[in-house]
Enzyme design. Structure first.
Site, PDB file in Angstrom:
ATOM      1  N   LYS A   1      53.882 -26.924  -8.963  1.00 51.51           N
ATOM      2  CA  LYS A   1      54.087 -26.531  -7.557  1.00 51.51           C
ATOM      3  C   LYS A   1      55.271 -27.290  -6.942  1.00 51.51           C
ATOM      4  O   LYS A   1      56.107 -26.694  -6.273  1.00 51.51           O
ATOM      5  CB  LYS A   1      52.784 -26.830  -6.788  1.00 51.51           C
ATOM      6  CG  LYS A   1      52.804 -26.433  -5.339  1.00 51.51           C
ATOM      7  CD  LYS A   1      51.396 -26.268  -4.807  1.00 51.51           C
ATOM      8  CE  LYS A   1      50.713 -27.575  -4.470  1.00 51.51           C
ATOM      9  NZ  LYS A   1      51.172 -28.186  -3.215  1.00 51.51           N
ATOM     10  N   SER A   2      55.348 -28.587  -7.183  1.00 52.13           N
ATOM     11  CA  SER A   2      56.446 -29.370  -6.584  1.00 52.13           C
ATOM     12  C   SER A   2      57.800 -28.879  -7.087  1.00 52.13           C
ATOM     13  O   SER A   2      58.756 -28.739  -6.308  1.00 52.13           O
ATOM     14  CB  SER A   2      56.307 -30.847  -6.959  1.00 52.13           C
ATOM     15  OG  SER A   2      55.213 -31.411  -6.313  1.00 52.13           O
TER      16      SER A   2
ATOM     17  N   GLY B   1      52.730 -28.977   3.179  1.00 56.91           N
ATOM     18  CA  GLY B   1      53.511 -30.115   3.659  1.00 56.91           C
ATOM     19  C   GLY B   1      54.886 -30.152   3.011  1.00 56.91           C
ATOM     20  O   GLY B   1      55.886 -30.497   3.649  1.00 56.91           O
TER      21      GLY B   1
ATOM     22  N   ARG C   1      49.089 -33.129  10.370  1.00 57.44           N
ATOM     23  CA  ARG C   1      49.666 -34.111   9.442  1.00 57.44           C
ATOM     24  C   ARG C   1      50.895 -34.804  10.033  1.00 57.44           C
ATOM     25  O   ARG C   1      51.628 -34.220  10.829  1.00 57.44           O
ATOM     26  CB  ARG C   1      49.963 -33.428   8.099  1.00 57.44           C
ATOM     27  CG  ARG C   1      48.642 -32.943   7.487  1.00 57.44           C
ATOM     28  CD  ARG C   1      48.833 -32.304   6.159  1.00 57.44           C
ATOM     29  NE  ARG C   1      49.331 -33.246   5.177  1.00 57.44           N
ATOM     30  CZ  ARG C   1      49.731 -32.895   3.967  1.00 57.44           C
ATOM     31  NH1 ARG C   1      49.700 -31.624   3.597  1.00 57.44           N
ATOM     32  NH2 ARG C   1      50.164 -33.789   3.119  1.00 57.44           N
TER      33      ARG C   1
ATOM     34  N   GLN D   1      58.176 -36.235  -0.393  1.00 59.22           N
ATOM     35  CA  GLN D   1      58.532 -35.276   0.647  1.00 59.22           C
ATOM     36  C   GLN D   1      59.517 -35.909   1.622  1.00 59.22           C
ATOM     37  O   GLN D   1      60.468 -35.268   2.055  1.00 59.22           O
ATOM     38  CB  GLN D   1      57.270 -34.801   1.366  1.00 59.22           C
ATOM     39  CG  GLN D   1      56.392 -33.964   0.431  1.00 59.22           C
ATOM     40  CD  GLN D   1      55.096 -33.513   1.063  1.00 59.22           C
ATOM     41  OE1 GLN D   1      54.826 -33.820   2.217  1.00 59.22           O
ATOM     42  NE2 GLN D   1      54.298 -32.770   0.315  1.00 59.22           N
TER      43      GLN D   1
ATOM     44  N   ASP E   1      47.889 -37.159  -6.042  1.00 61.03           N
ATOM     45  CA  ASP E   1      47.180 -35.874  -5.997  1.00 61.03           C
ATOM     46  C   ASP E   1      46.005 -35.820  -6.970  1.00 61.03           C
ATOM     47  O   ASP E   1      45.182 -34.900  -6.903  1.00 61.03           O
ATOM     48  CB  ASP E   1      48.147 -34.730  -6.316  1.00 61.03           C
ATOM     49  CG  ASP E   1      49.172 -34.533  -5.207  1.00 61.03           C
ATOM     50  OD1 ASP E   1      48.925 -34.993  -4.070  1.00 61.03           O
ATOM     51  OD2 ASP E   1      50.221 -33.927  -5.479  1.00 61.03           O
TER      52      ASP E   1
ATOM     53  N   LYS F   1      46.363 -36.447   3.809  1.00 60.63           N
ATOM     54  CA  LYS F   1      46.668 -35.277   2.963  1.00 60.63           C
ATOM     55  C   LYS F   1      46.060 -34.027   3.605  1.00 60.63           C
ATOM     56  O   LYS F   1      45.733 -34.044   4.790  1.00 60.63           O
ATOM     57  CB  LYS F   1      46.135 -35.525   1.551  1.00 60.63           C
ATOM     58  CG  LYS F   1      46.889 -36.616   0.806  1.00 60.63           C
ATOM     59  CD  LYS F   1      48.277 -36.157   0.458  1.00 60.63           C
ATOM     60  CE  LYS F   1      49.083 -37.253  -0.190  1.00 60.63           C
ATOM     61  NZ  LYS F   1      50.490 -36.873  -0.344  1.00 60.63           N
TER      62      LYS F   1
HETATM   63  C1  S3P Z   1      54.761 -33.633  -3.061  1.00 63.84           C
HETATM   64  C2  S3P Z   1      54.681 -34.966  -2.765  1.00 63.84           C
HETATM   65  C3  S3P Z   1      53.424 -35.674  -2.492  1.00 63.84           C
HETATM   66  C4  S3P Z   1      52.232 -34.885  -2.986  1.00 63.84           C
HETATM   67  C5  S3P Z   1      52.298 -33.441  -2.611  1.00 63.84           C
HETATM   68  C6  S3P Z   1      53.556 -32.800  -3.200  1.00 63.84           C
HETATM   69  C7  S3P Z   1      56.072 -33.026  -3.277  1.00 63.84           C
HETATM   70  O1  S3P Z   1      53.273 -35.847  -1.099  1.00 63.84           O
HETATM   71  O2  S3P Z   1      51.031 -35.453  -2.511  1.00 63.84           O
HETATM   72  O3  S3P Z   1      51.175 -32.737  -3.088  1.00 63.84           O
HETATM   73  O4  S3P Z   1      56.148 -31.904  -3.829  1.00 63.84           O
HETATM   74  O5  S3P Z   1      57.074 -33.646  -2.912  1.00 63.84           O
HETATM   75  P1  S3P Z   1      53.936 -37.097  -0.331  1.00 63.84           P
HETATM   76  O6  S3P Z   1      55.389 -36.990  -0.441  1.00 63.84           O
HETATM   77  O7  S3P Z   1      53.455 -36.969   1.084  1.00 63.84           O
HETATM   78  O8  S3P Z   1      53.373 -38.305  -1.014  1.00 63.84           O
END
Ligand code: S3P
Length: 427
Positions: free
Chosen positions: A22-23, A94, A122, A167, A313, A340
């Protein structure tokens, strides 16, 4: 599917093919959208979160054709995004909201990005502060969404991030593509580095190391083809399930094993899990491998410090594993779990207590003592996909029936989760 009922399983077997990471999927779409030319992305995640990124980009004038897991993006170039006619909707995601805000801050137009009830709660100050230091203008409601972004020319900054968050880091680096000079982010411990790695594929040299990233702007991206590995965060549910059920063996193919994401494998191996890698390769600067997991006898571990951002996660499913491990598993330094998709510490503790696990809550983590036989219960997902899936796995080893309320939220990251589970379980 408001509710899903799970009964115990005897063992797991078979080969699992998971959705794309997903990321990495979000990043491939965003970078392809602001690159010049046509990018083909294969193996993209079909999650609702990634669909939110696609819909936002379309509203910004990017043409995207999707057929199942293959996507063709007609990039508009760094300066080519168009003012959206209506609000951008990041849904529950997010990553969509925070990364896109980095890009939108540098545009020549005004846009508003909003999200669902959970995303509106959030914290956004973590991106607003550094982006404002770059010259961005972001109107907000007590540092919460909706965010009204008044695009402006940005300047490069050197930012020491107080939180290890990919993020935050990515929002700044993406904004840095538009700012003159070198934009740098350092963090206390390393968060996932997919943005930095992928920029190189689009022809932009980004610096990256465990704990920092930098980019020189303004930078133009050239379209390229991206093949996305399968999601290790999705794999984690089945890896744990195979370890916990006797006589089990499963194989999961082509799983992304970026060093900033494999903390879950390290954590499980420190608990005695039998998980092996085979056929390792690197495509588009992202390593991937097949994983084989077998029934294991687990013991306690301590998870704290720099591993936390790497397993953030996966803590919900690692907590399920800890209930079956000999001794007290300690998880600390994980206060980020409270902000989260739900307060995950609270969600884990309240649901584990319902299943009769031995669990204690702390400000920044959990203490779980095992092994404890779990009892089936009615679980509140809190609308959080990773809570729903973790407790579905707990349902496989619990005595009696486990009912997951609000189970449809699994689609946020992993549509097809329950179908795959049905394919590999043996009753
Ligand atoms: C993600 C970063 C993480 C993770 C989220 C996906 C990303 O969040 O928990 O599910 O794709 O950059 P944070 O950057 O808030 O730690």
């Amino acid at each position: 599917m408001a509710e899903k009922t799970l009964s115990p399983s005897r063992f797991l077997s078979g080969t699992v093919s998971l959705p794309g990471d997903k990321s990495i999927s979000h990043r491939a779409l965003l970078l392809a959208g602001i690159a010049s030319g046509e990018s083909c992305i294969s193996g993209i995640s079909t999650s609702e979160d990634v669909l939110s990124t696609i819909s936002c980009l379309r509203k910004l004038g990017v043409k995207i054709k999707r057929s199942k897991t293959d996507v063709v993006v007609q990039g508009v170039g760094r300066e080519g995004l168009k003012q959206p006619r209506s609000k951008l909707d990041a849904g529950n995601s997010g990553t969509t909201m925070r990364l896109l805000t980095g890009i939108l801050s540098a545009q020549t137009f005004i846009s508003t990005i909003d999200g669902d009830e959970s995303l509106r709660k959030r914290p956004m100050r973590r991106i607003i502060d550094p982006l404002e230091q770059m010259g961005a203008q972001i109107e907000n409601n007590n540092y919460r969404a909706p965010l009204k972004i008044i695009g402006r020319p940005l300047r490069a900054i050197d930012y020491a991030s107080p939180i290890a968050s990919a993020q935050v880091k990515s929002a700044i680096i993406l904004a840095g593509l538009y700012a003159r000079g070198i934009t740098r982010v350092t963090e206390r411990s390393a968060s996932r580095d997919h943005t930095e790695r992928m920029l190189g594929e689009f022809g932009v040299k980004a610096q990256y190391s465990m704990g920092g990233a930098g980019v020189k702007g303004p930078a133009d991206l050239q379209a390229c083809d991206i093949d996305i590995p399968r999601d290790i965060s999705a794999a984690a549910f089945f890896l744990v399930a195979a370890c916990l059920l006797p006589d089990s063996e499963i194989e999961i193919t082509n799983v992304g094993t970026n060093p900033t994401r494999i903390g879950v494998l390290d954590a499980l191996s420190s608990m005695g899990a039998r998980i092996k890698k085979s056929r390792e390769k690197v495509i588009n600067n992202e390593p991937r491998t097949d994983l084989i997991a077998k029934s294991s006898s687990l013991h306690q571990t301590t998870l704290q410090g720099s591993i936390i951002s790497n397993i953030i996660d996966e803590i919900p499913i690692l907590s399920i594993a800890a209930t079956q491990a000999e001794g007290t598993t300690i998880i600390r330094d994980a206060q980020e779990l409270r902000v989260k998709e739900s307060d995950r510490i609270k969600a884990i503790v309240s649901n584990l207590k319902k299943m009769n696990a031995n669990v204690k809550e702390s400000k920044d983590g959990l203490l779980i003592t095992g092994p404890t036989p779990l009892t089936g219960a009615t679980i509140d997902s809190y609308g959080d996909h990773r809570i729903a899936m973790s407790f579905a796995i707990a349902g496989l080893i619990a005595d009696g029936k486990t009912v997951i309320k609000g189970a449809e939220c699994v689609d946020i990251s992993f549509p097809g989760f329950f179908d795959i589970l049905d394919e590999i379980r043996n009753d």
